[in-house]
Design an enzyme around this catalytic site. Structure first.
Site, PDB file in Angstrom:
ATOM      1  N   GLN A   1     -30.627   9.716   8.103  1.00  0.00           N
ATOM      2  CA  GLN A   1     -30.840   9.837   9.543  1.00  0.00           C
ATOM      3  C   GLN A   1     -32.339   9.986   9.762  1.00  0.00           C
ATOM      4  OE1 GLN A   1     -28.797  13.181  11.289  1.00  0.00           O
ATOM      5  NE2 GLN A   1     -28.935  12.358  13.344  1.00  0.00           N
TER       6      GLN A   1
ATOM      7  N   VAL B   1     -34.270   9.873  12.384  1.00  0.00           N
ATOM      8  CA  VAL B   1     -34.644  10.748  13.490  1.00  0.00           C
ATOM      9  C   VAL B   1     -33.518  11.766  13.633  1.00  0.00           C
ATOM     10  CG1 VAL B   1     -35.123  10.901  15.967  1.00  0.00           C
ATOM     11  CG2 VAL B   1     -35.956   8.937  14.655  1.00  0.00           C
TER      12      VAL B   1
ATOM     13  N   HIS C   1     -27.623   9.607  17.049  1.00  0.00           N
ATOM     14  CA  HIS C   1     -27.779   8.262  17.585  1.00  0.00           C
ATOM     15  C   HIS C   1     -26.812   7.302  16.898  1.00  0.00           C
ATOM     16  CE1 HIS C   1     -30.695   8.496  14.240  1.00  0.00           C
ATOM     17  NE2 HIS C   1     -30.571   7.192  14.108  1.00  0.00           N
TER      18      HIS C   1
ATOM     19  N   HIS D   1     -26.039   3.246  16.137  1.00  0.00           N
ATOM     20  CA  HIS D   1     -26.606   1.905  16.055  1.00  0.00           C
ATOM     21  C   HIS D   1     -25.564   0.891  16.518  1.00  0.00           C
ATOM     22  CE1 HIS D   1     -29.989   3.090  13.313  1.00  0.00           C
ATOM     23  NE2 HIS D   1     -29.142   4.067  13.046  1.00  0.00           N
TER      24      HIS D   1
END
Length: 137
Positions: free
Chosen positions: A91, A93, A97, A99
């Protein structure tokens, strides 16, 4: 959260090529796409992993991801999409999130991005399955 690039994008302080900005989250183009049109979908609040997403937000968040998958496919004329999420390992960041990557037949993306292994036998596999099921409740 201070210093989080995705929080900066959500707040409008960091420039990004936004695709959606709705109460359920924000979607924008990945700056290093697997294929052009690779979108990242993030919740508005700073959460690190899927486990941190409140149960009441799952439907809204993944509804947005679903809508983005359809939009990426239809908007780009893609044959389909690859939808993925890393939690902690890989990961890049530390902000939840998802994709959404456009796919076309013959695009060269094959299999998974990590090495594969095998269980020693069925008993070992069952012990892993049982431990996960027990943790699930």
């Amino acid at each position: 959260m201070a210093g989080c690039v995705f929080c900066g994008i959500v707040a409008g302080e960091v420039p990004a090529f936004r695709v959606a900005d709705v109460p359920e989250g924000v979607a924008f183009l990945d700056t290093r796409p697997v294929f052009k049109g690779h979108v990242l979908v993030v919740p508005r609040t700073h959460l690190v992993t899927l486990a941190d997403l409140p149960p009441g937000s799952l439907g809204d968040y993944f509804g947005l991801v679903q809508r983005l998958a359809v939009a990426v496919e239809s908007g780009l004329g893609a044959g389909g999409t690859f939808v993925a999420m890393n939690n902690k390992v890989s990961q890049s960041v530390p902000h939840l999130h998802t994709h959404v990557v456009p796919r076309t037949k013959g695009d060269g993306l094959r299999g998974f991005f990590w090495p594969r292994t095998r269980y020693a036998d069925d008993a070992e596999a069952r012990s892993y399955a049982d431990r996960i099921a027990a943790a699930l409740g």
